[in-house]
Enzyme design. Structure first.
Site, PDB file in Angstrom:
ATOM      1  N   GLN A  21      40.781  53.437  35.427  1.00 22.53           N
ATOM      2  CA  GLN A  21      40.443  54.481  36.303  1.00 22.53           C
ATOM      3  C   GLN A  21      41.494  55.324  36.675  1.00 22.53           C
ATOM      4  O   GLN A  21      42.649  55.239  36.472  1.00 22.53           O
ATOM      5  CB  GLN A  21      39.992  53.417  37.781  1.00 22.53           C
ATOM      6  CG  GLN A  21      40.999  52.871  38.311  1.00 22.53           C
ATOM      7  CD  GLN A  21      40.341  51.691  39.110  1.00 22.53           C
ATOM      8  OE1 GLN A  21      39.220  51.871  39.579  1.00 22.53           O
ATOM      9  NE2 GLN A  21      41.188  50.686  39.463  1.00 22.53           N
TER      10      GLN A  21
ATOM     11  N   HIS B   5      37.783  46.419  57.385  1.00 21.33           N
ATOM     12  CA  HIS B   5      38.514  45.385  57.087  1.00 21.33           C
ATOM     13  C   HIS B   5      38.130  44.139  58.137  1.00 21.33           C
ATOM     14  O   HIS B   5      38.175  42.831  57.892  1.00 21.33           O
ATOM     15  CB  HIS B   5      39.790  45.538  56.492  1.00 21.33           C
ATOM     16  CG  HIS B   5      39.881  46.221  55.545  1.00 21.33           C
ATOM     17  ND1 HIS B   5      40.218  47.561  55.534  1.00 21.33           N
ATOM     18  CD2 HIS B   5      39.721  45.922  54.107  1.00 21.33           C
ATOM     19  CE1 HIS B   5      40.270  47.926  54.138  1.00 21.33           C
ATOM     20  NE2 HIS B   5      39.994  47.134  53.266  1.00 21.33           N
TER      21      HIS B   5
ATOM     22  N   ASP C 120      44.165  46.680  47.210  1.00 24.94           N
ATOM     23  CA  ASP C 120      44.976  47.558  47.997  1.00 24.94           C
ATOM     24  C   ASP C 120      45.859  46.657  48.966  1.00 24.94           C
ATOM     25  O   ASP C 120      46.629  47.162  49.952  1.00 24.94           O
ATOM     26  CB  ASP C 120      44.157  48.632  48.820  1.00 24.94           C
ATOM     27  CG  ASP C 120      43.037  48.230  49.411  1.00 24.94           C
ATOM     28  OD1 ASP C 120      42.925  47.044  50.009  1.00 24.94           O
ATOM     29  OD2 ASP C 120      42.053  48.820  49.545  1.00 24.94           O
TER      30      ASP C 120
ATOM     31  N   ASP D  54      41.984  41.079  40.744  1.00 22.07           N
ATOM     32  CA  ASP D  54      41.758  42.325  41.016  1.00 22.07           C
ATOM     33  C   ASP D  54      42.022  42.824  39.456  1.00 22.07           C
ATOM     34  O   ASP D  54      43.115  42.662  38.722  1.00 22.07           O
ATOM     35  CB  ASP D  54      42.675  43.380  41.663  1.00 22.07           C
ATOM     36  CG  ASP D  54      42.120  44.720  41.981  1.00 22.07           C
ATOM     37  OD1 ASP D  54      41.458  44.954  42.907  1.00 22.07           O
ATOM     38  OD2 ASP D  54      42.447  45.558  41.106  1.00 22.07           O
TER      39      ASP D  54
ATOM     40  N   ASP E 181      39.404  40.382  34.871  1.00 22.64           N
ATOM     41  CA  ASP E 181      37.974  40.776  35.217  1.00 22.64           C
ATOM     42  C   ASP E 181      37.488  39.703  36.132  1.00 22.64           C
ATOM     43  O   ASP E 181      37.650  38.289  35.740  1.00 22.64           O
ATOM     44  CB  ASP E 181      37.197  41.089  34.108  1.00 22.64           C
ATOM     45  CG  ASP E 181      35.630  40.936  34.319  1.00 22.64           C
ATOM     46  OD1 ASP E 181      35.312  41.860  34.805  1.00 22.64           O
ATOM     47  OD2 ASP E 181      35.018  40.245  33.588  1.00 22.64           O
ATOM     48  N   ALA E 182      36.980  40.044  37.064  1.00 29.48           N
ATOM     49  CA  ALA E 182      36.436  38.939  38.177  1.00 29.48           C
ATOM     50  C   ALA E 182      35.390  37.923  37.439  1.00 29.48           C
ATOM     51  O   ALA E 182      35.323  36.792  37.744  1.00 29.48           O
ATOM     52  CB  ALA E 182      36.154  39.535  39.515  1.00 29.48           C
TER      53      ALA E 182
ATOM     54  N   ASP F  79      35.231  42.109  47.857  1.00 31.36           N
ATOM     55  CA  ASP F  79      35.486  43.572  48.218  1.00 31.36           C
ATOM     56  C   ASP F  79      35.436  44.354  47.141  1.00 31.36           C
ATOM     57  O   ASP F  79      36.699  44.679  46.553  1.00 31.36           O
ATOM     58  CB  ASP F  79      36.692  43.563  49.167  1.00 31.36           C
ATOM     59  CG  ASP F  79      37.041  44.978  49.912  1.00 31.36           C
ATOM     60  OD1 ASP F  79      35.924  45.694  49.849  1.00 31.36           O
ATOM     61  OD2 ASP F  79      37.941  45.220  50.179  1.00 31.36           O
TER      62      ASP F  79
END
EC number: 2.5.1.16
Length: 530
Positions: free
Chosen positions: A260, A297, A319, A339, A373-374, A391
């Site tokens: 990305q 959050h 993040d 992530d 990859d989740a 999230d």
């Protein structure tokens, strides 16, 4: 016994000297041109996916238009066959110029003109037209070297074409994008395209070129080289300028990772504001604003921390901001962050402004970060977690829609410990109500009982979450008794968050699955125009 006569081939045509080498040169040119043509297609699809987010839609438009245009190009090439070599050289120079500059031109159309859609269709059509004219001309050129049965010639040409396409398909994601990036990668391919076409014509078919044709091709080659060279030299400045056009605040960091585009912006400090506004964007979508991210959050994390919380799994959230809130509970023993993009995690750990915002949470010894990859990781995970925080990016792209399906939530259920809780960021029940309630339906279909709630996050608007537990008894939506002092969330605010007014009432929409990703269609439709 030799008769001393010149070699004769099928149809009685005299063979050229070294015809085998000449024929091989044509097939090599077919191979290279096919690789370049496929890269142009992939570049248009990839750019559209980054800028628009609709991978399937962009691929359908590009491939459909280009294949149609290739058919038109094959017909257009018929009158050019008597001068096949010269026509082929002109086509390759034109294709090299337009294909090499295609990414730059489309990015400019997106950033400044807001004409990306028409520009994409026009570019795909012109490139397809030129690519479609290649094979008929190459067929004529191949037959002029040594005439052979049409079936054999077609088989040779298409074999080289398909193998070349394989090379282009592999080179684009694994070589061109990582080494050069999209903009310069297209320029490199344009240069290769021009060299391959000119090399063939100026060596094997040089005798077929008139003096005028040689002058025209020489001048054209200089123009193409200058244009591609200038674009190469100015590519970095162009990208910075065009990117800044897309964001309100100054861009302080930008990177194109494997997955990305990552952009950080920071506003100039204004009178009356203690701090400037730091914002993270992934593929153009806002992930947080430092001015109000604490609202998001706190609402995401703290309701899920009521109960056992020794082992916490965080899906996404590279993040470090959700992890910051989790680590405010001293009895948390371990936090596992899954992530996909290591570049986001590295950014959160190294950029001083972002590190100050997340409190260096990702460097805490209790935190383990897995860049994978989740969905795939959950399929093989053997651990159990007291809390799972999902999230993840919004389901407005094909790649992320699978993370909001019944199958995905069933995998999460398989790693939840007894009395475990799941919390899901679920988008806006106001701006995207069908998306929101489809996510709720998907979670419930996977065997959870849910409690929907929503809060106001000024940067996002009305934003919703789902708190869930396995079984049929919904969880209690309350803060932990030992919750730390929060800036936004308190018992009264959380109690009000569970109330939905009539214009945001529950919708009866079906769940989303891998084979029917309804949430993808809902998200694209509802967020269009925002």
């Amino acid at each position: 016994m030799s008769t001393g006569a010149p070699p004769v081939v099928d149809g009685g045509t005299e063979a050229r000297p070294h015809w085998r080498l000449a024929r091989a040169a044509v097939l090599v040119a077919v191979f290279v041109c096919a690789a370049c043509g496929l890269v142009y297609e992939l570049a248009l699809v990839a750019l559209g996916s980054y800028l628009i987010g609709d991978t399937v839609g962009q691929a359908s438009i590009v491939l459909g238009v280009m294949v149609f245009a290739m058919g038109v190009g094959a017909l257009v090439a018929k009158p050019l066959q008597p001068r096949a070599a010269a026509a082929f050289a002109v086509i390759e120079l034109t294709l090299a110029l337009l294909g090499g500059l295609s990414v730059l031109g489309l990015y400019a159309a997106f950033a400044w003109l807001d004409l990306y859609g028409p520009a994409l269709v026009g570019t795909a059509f012109v490139l397809g037209l030129l690519i479609g004219a290649e094979i008929p001309l190459l067929m004529v050129m191949l037959q002029r070297i040594r005439e052979q049965a049409a079936g054999s010639a077609v088989a040779d040409l298409f074999a080289a074409d398909y193998v070349g396409a394989l090379l282009g398909g592999l080179a684009f994601p694994f070589l061109l994008i990582p080494v050069f990036g999209q903009l310069k990668g297209a320029l490199v391919v344009g240069a290769v395209n021009a060299v391959a076409g000119l090399a063939l014509v100026c060596t094997v078919f040089r005798r077929e070129l008139s003096r005028r044709a040689r002058l025209v091709l020489g001048a054209g080659s200089v123009v193409v080289a200058l244009c591609l060279g200038y674009a190469w030299v100015t590519a970095a400045d162009f990208e910075v300028t065009a990117r800044q056009q897309l964001y309100r605040d100054p861009v302080v960091y930008a990177e194109r990772s494997r997955y990305q585009e990552i952009v950080l912006t920071r506003s100039v400090r204004e009178v009356g504001h203690a701090d400037s506004d730091l914002r993270l964007f992934l593929n153009g979508d806002l992930q947080f604003s430092s001015v109000d991210e604490y609202r998001y959050h706190e609402a995401l994390v703290h309701p899920a921390m009521r109960g056992p919380r020794g082992d916490v799994l965080v899906l996404g959230a590279g993040d470090g901001l959700a992890v910051r809130e989790i680590l405010r509970y001293p009895d948390v023993r371990r936090v596992t962050v899954v992530d996909l993009d290591p570049a986001v995690v590295a950014l959160a750990s190294t950029v001083p402004q972002l590190r100050a915002l997340n409190g260096g949470s990702l460097d805490d010894p209790r935190v383990r970060v897995l860049n994978t990859d989740a969905f795939g990781w959950l399929r093989t995970a053997a651990e159990r977690f007291d809390v799972v925080v999902a999230d993840l990016p919004d389901p407005d792209e094909t790649a992320t829609a699978k993370l909001y399906t019944v199958e995905f939530y069933a995998l999460i259920r398989s790693v939840l410990a007894e009395q475990g809780r799941l919390v899901v960021q679920s988008g806006s029940p106001y701006f995207a109500p069908r998306s929101y309630w489809s996510i709720d339906a998907s979670v419930r279909e996977a065997g959870f009982a849910t409690v929907p709630y929503h809060v106001d996050v000024p940067s996002f608007g009305d934003w919703g979450f789902l708190l869930a537990t396995a079984g049929t008894v919904p969880p209690v939506l309350e803060l932990p008794a030992d919750a730390p002092r929060l800036r936004f969330l308190d018992p009264d605010v959380l109690r009000a968050a569970a109330a939905f007014p009539p214009d945001r009432a529950r919708l009866n929409v079906p769940p989303s699955t891998l084979l029917q990703p309804r949430v993808l269609d809902y998200a694209r439709t509802e967020w269009r125009g925002y």
